[in-house]
Motif scaffolding. Structure first.
Motif, PDB file in Angstrom:
ATOM      1  N   HIS A 147       0.830  -1.208   0.000  1.00 44.54           N
ATOM      2  CA  HIS A 147       0.000   0.000   0.000  1.00 44.54           C
ATOM      3  C   HIS A 147       0.865   1.260   0.000  1.00 44.54           C
ATOM      4  O   HIS A 147       0.608   2.202  -0.777  1.00 44.54           O
ATOM      5  N   GLU A 148       1.899   1.281   0.831  1.00 41.28           N
ATOM      6  CA  GLU A 148       2.784   2.446   0.906  1.00 41.28           C
ATOM      7  C   GLU A 148       3.556   2.632  -0.405  1.00 41.28           C
ATOM      8  O   GLU A 148       3.762   3.769  -0.860  1.00 41.28           O
ATOM      9  N   MET A 149       3.995   1.540  -1.004  1.00 40.45           N
ATOM     10  CA  MET A 149       4.707   1.613  -2.282  1.00 40.45           C
ATOM     11  C   MET A 149       3.822   2.262  -3.351  1.00 40.45           C
ATOM     12  O   MET A 149       4.271   3.133  -4.107  1.00 40.45           O
ATOM     13  N   LYS A 150       2.577   1.852  -3.379  1.00 40.17           N
ATOM     14  CA  LYS A 150       1.649   2.349  -4.393  1.00 40.17           C
ATOM     15  C   LYS A 150       1.247   3.796  -4.135  1.00 40.17           C
ATOM     16  O   LYS A 150       1.245   4.635  -5.058  1.00 40.17           O
ATOM     17  N   GLU A 151       0.913   4.111  -2.867  1.00 40.60           N
ATOM     18  CA  GLU A 151       0.427   5.448  -2.537  1.00 40.60           C
ATOM     19  C   GLU A 151       1.508   6.512  -2.622  1.00 40.60           C
ATOM     20  O   GLU A 151       1.261   7.634  -3.087  1.00 40.60           O
TER      21      GLU A 151
END
Length: 491
Positions: A147-151
């Motif tokens: 999630h952090e990678m994408k956001e």
């Protein structure tokens, strides 16, 4: 006061006798945690698994990547007070809690961790803090990284930094059987589709949970390495855990019990306890004036369930004293994969049948309802684990709350208290002799010949739990040490 939303993940919850979603102490603690969170109106949601069939109707269906397929998972909602609990189920994978088959167990944990977070996102629920109750939900950490990678459009290593700041991990066991471990090959197969979908290299996933100098992947290690804060559930447990996991700081937050759920005796502990004892003894057609001992928990070798029967002739002689009789109730059971635990239960049942059936009984199908009858109706609560193996032992707290006096080795929470005028400490190294000495020379004489002192012990035991070992105190410590600092850090 924390105002950030907390997501509490656990593989088991004991919150409703009609919905059996627990195996033992971990689930009962989780249920008490939710009830206390509701009482305190804490901003919290819970996520678990749905085992078997239930009367609940799914509110959502999601897909979770397992191996190279998308597995359909139903999401159910159940309320514990004002706390929403979301339970994830698949008719073939989540039929049974702690299933012995390792591949199925691993699939359950992928559904819980990865599927749990995805379900919340689809429902529009975005927690600020994730609290992992044991390592079964540790795959949640991978989904947070993704999630952090994408956001944030950042790398895997950068995403780890941000994900860790959101995670709290509570460890409950030092016993190897309680730690979820798998071969690296099985992990690689199970997460192959997930790695491809998220773009996270499999070797990076493996590194996070790899036990050093081995080909074993540990969910406990994954949870610890990915958590900003890690806690044990008693002071002794924290000390022992720090010796095992030397690279991680273990904060002690001793468990507690939800007073309103477990108080069966009311304001007058002596009168209330006597009423509960009458109900219990009538079940077995026993004289309610008889001294009743209770031993009830999971049958596993380190808990030493048969300690009091090691010298069976002496125990029988003490118990069959017509002037000062003693009865004992056993309950609990082993895990289906624990052959040694099954053997211990078989020995107990054989001994009762052949030798002590007049003074002992085994109660099968141990659950919350049975536990409430035993902790409030027995006179003495036996706890016999090898010191250093029992993380906390909350059943003793529930018993003491109801005026049932502790007779225990100094393990878990008992190491933190002074048993003077409360109960009796057992010698860990000489248990088989010591437990009978204490029974014969201390417990029996006090119970039958010094009732005023016994009643004083009952009141002291109850006061101890109400003042120091409630979930109110426990949740307050979580808020002060973890939730509020993480809230400020993410403000």
């Amino acid at each position: 006061m924390n105002n950030k939303l907390i997501a509490y993940f656990s593989a088991e919850f004991a919150f409703d006798s009609k919905i059996s979603q627990y195996a033992g102490g971990l689930g009962i603690l989780a249920g008490d945690f939710l009830k206390e969170a509701s009482d305190q109106e804490l901003p919290l949601v819970a996520v678990g698994l749905m085992y078997g069939k239930t009367n609940l109707t799914p509110i959502l269906e999601i897909e979770v990547p397992i191996q190279d397929q998308k597995t359909k998972v139903q999401v159910y909602k159940h309320m514990v007070g004002n706390i929403a609990v979301y339970l994830l189920g698949n008719e073939t994978i989540t039929q049974k809690l702690y299933v012995a088959n390792k591949e199925t167990r691993l699939k359950q944990e992928i559904i819980l961790g990865i599927g749990g977070l995805r379900a919340l996102e689809i429902l529009g629920i975005y927690p600020d803090i994730f609290h992992l109750n044991e390592g079964h939900s540790a795959f949640l950490t991978l989904e947070l990284i993704a999630h952090e990678m994408k956001e944030k459009h950042i790398s895997f290593s950068e995403a780890i930094f941000f994900a860790k700041k959101q995670i709290i991990f509570t460890n409950h066991t030092l016993v190897a059987a309680g730690s979820e471990i798998y071969g690296v090959d099985l992990i690689s197969l199970a997460l192959s589709g997930y790695a491809k979908e998220t773009g996270i290299p499999m070797d990076e996933i493996i590194k996070l949970g790899l036990v050093k100098e081995s080909s074993i992947f540990s969910l406990t290690m994954l949870a610890m390495r990915m958590s900003e804060n890690v806690n044990a559930v008693s002071k002794l447990h924290a000390n022992k855990a720090s010796e095992i996991w030397t690279e991680h700081t273990m904060t002690p937050i001793t468990n507690g019990v939800h007073i309103k759920s477990w108080d069966m005796v009311g304001d007058d502990v002596v009168v209330g306890h006597q009423k509960q004892k009458e109900l219990l003894t009538s079940t077995f057609n026993w004289d309610q004036k008889c001294l009743i001992l209770g031993w009830a928990r999971r049958f596993v070798e380190y808990k030493r369930p048969l300690a009091i029967l090691d010298q069976i002739e002496r125990f029988a002689k003490i118990s069959r004293n017509s002037q000062f009789p003693v009865k004992i109730i056993f309950s609990g059971g082993p895990h289906e994969a624990d052959k040694q635990g099954q053997k211990l239960l078989e020995i107990l049942q054989r001994v009762i049948k052949d030798k002590i059936g007049d003074i002992a009984v085994y109660v099968p199908d141990y659950n919350v309802d049975v536990a409430k009858k035993l902790v409030s109706g027995c006179d003495v609560w036996l706890n016999t684990p090898v010191v250093g193996y029992e993380a906390c032992g909350t059943s003793g707290m529930k018993a003491a709350l109801n005026g049932t006096l502790p007779c225990s080795t100094r393990d878990g929470w008992v190491e933190e208290i002074d048993l003077y005028k409360v109960g009796w400490a057992l010698d860990d190294d000489n248990l088989q002799n010591n437990i009978l000495d204490i029974l014969e020379y201390d417990i029996v004489p006090m119970f039958y010949q010094n009732k005023s002192v016994w009643y004083e012990h009952m009141q002291n035991a109850r006061n101890l739990v109400k003042t120091k070992f409630s979930t109110t105190r426990m949740l307050g410590e979580y808020q002060e040490r973890f939730y509020e600092p993480l809230s400020l850090d993410r403000a």
